[in-house]
Motif scaffolding. Structure first.
Motif, short mmCIF file in Angstrom:
data_model
loop_
_atom_site.label_atom_id
_atom_site.label_comp_id
_atom_site.label_asym_id
_atom_site.label_seq_id
_atom_site.Cartn_x
_atom_site.Cartn_y
_atom_site.Cartn_z
N LEU A 58 10.86 -5.72 9.29
CA LEU A 58 11.72 -4.49 8.57
C LEU A 58 10.43 -3.40 8.55
N SER A 59 10.90 -2.04 8.58
CA SER A 59 10.03 -1.08 8.43
C SER A 59 10.37 -0.44 6.94
N ILE A 60 9.32 -0.45 6.22
CA ILE A 60 9.38 -0.16 4.73
C ILE A 60 8.75 0.92 4.42
N PRO A 61 9.16 1.83 3.68
CA PRO A 61 8.27 3.27 3.27
C PRO A 61 7.01 2.66 2.36
N GLY A 62 5.78 3.48 2.72
CA GLY A 62 4.77 3.02 1.85
C GLY A 62 4.94 3.57 0.43
N GLY A 63 4.40 2.70 -0.40
CA GLY A 63 4.35 3.10 -1.75
C GLY A 63 5.79 2.31 -2.31
N SER A 64 6.58 1.48 -1.78
CA SER A 64 7.95 1.02 -2.30
C SER A 64 7.54 -0.32 -2.81
N HIS A 65 8.42 -0.49 -3.82
CA HIS A 65 8.54 -1.67 -4.69
C HIS A 65 9.75 -2.19 -3.95
N VAL A 66 9.83 -3.48 -3.43
CA VAL A 66 11.27 -3.76 -2.90
C VAL A 66 11.37 -5.27 -3.09
N TYR A 67 12.63 -5.64 -2.93
CA TYR A 67 13.19 -7.13 -2.78
C TYR A 67 13.42 -7.35 -1.64
N ILE A 68 13.36 -8.61 -0.82
CA ILE A 68 13.74 -9.12 0.47
C ILE A 68 14.58 -10.23 0.18
N TYR A 69 15.58 -9.90 0.88
CA TYR A 69 17.09 -10.94 1.12
C TYR A 69 17.16 -11.24 2.32
N GLY B 284 0.93 -1.20 -0.08
CA GLY B 284 -0.02 -0.06 0.04
C GLY B 284 0.93 1.24 -0.06
N THR B 285 0.28 2.33 0.06
CA THR B 285 0.96 3.73 0.02
C THR B 285 0.76 4.19 1.40
N GLY B 286 1.23 5.39 1.57
CA GLY B 286 1.31 6.30 2.97
C GLY B 286 2.73 6.16 3.68
N ALA B 287 2.30 5.96 5.25
CA ALA B 287 3.34 6.02 6.23
C ALA B 287 4.12 4.58 5.96
N PRO B 288 5.41 4.53 6.54
CA PRO B 288 6.17 3.18 6.53
C PRO B 288 5.28 2.03 7.10
N ARG B 289 5.37 0.95 6.61
CA ARG B 289 4.71 -0.16 7.10
C ARG B 289 5.64 -1.25 7.79
N ASN B 290 5.24 -1.91 8.65
CA ASN B 290 6.26 -2.81 9.41
C ASN B 290 5.79 -4.28 8.52
N VAL B 291 6.95 -4.90 8.30
CA VAL B 291 6.89 -6.25 7.50
C VAL B 291 7.71 -7.01 8.06
N LEU B 292 6.74 -8.16 8.60
CA LEU B 292 7.50 -9.35 9.30
C LEU B 292 7.76 -10.34 8.30
N VAL B 293 9.13 -10.58 8.29
CA VAL B 293 9.60 -11.64 7.30
C VAL B 293 10.32 -12.79 7.96
#
Length: 113
Positions: free
Chosen positions: A79-90, A19-28
């Motif tokens: 990981l705290s990832i900025p909203g609206g980001s397209h990222v790869y996780i390693y 999604g977009t907006g504020a950073p999101r917490n992503v549990l990997v």
């Protein structure tokens, strides 16, 4: 179109909307690496994200998940990832023998909060 998080999983990929907006917490979460050096003092994992499909240390943002005690190092990180980001996780296993780590763990799940 919603931005996506791409999890590298062997030859395929798994996606989830951030999604977009504020950073999101992503549990990997990932499968444990059974190497003794990863699961002992000086070892652990690095969970990272970046904008390139191939890992680039200079631009990746990482969270270190060190071995603390017991039989294995933890197998998840937030990981705290900025909203609206397209990222790869390693995810990399590291040790005192290999402090930079190697792709020794495969991400298996992601949960966006």
């Amino acid at each position: 179109m919603n931005p996506l998080i791409f999890l590298l999983m062997g030859s395929g990929s798994k996606t989830g909307s951030i999604g977009t907006g504020a950073p999101r917490n992503v549990l990997v979460s990932w499968q444990a690496n059974r190497e003794k050096s990863v699961n002992s003092a000086g070892g652990g994992y690095k969970a990272c994200y970046g904008i390139n499909p191939s890992y680039q240390a200079a631009t990746a943002i990482c969270s270190t998940v060190p071995y603390a005690s017991g039989s294995a190092a933890p197998t998840s990180a937030t990981l705290s990832i900025p909203g609206g980001s397209h990222v790869y996780i390693y995810v990399f296993g590291y040790s005192t023998l290999n402090p930079n780590g190697t792709p020794a763990a495969t991400p298996t799940t992601v949960s966006v909060n």
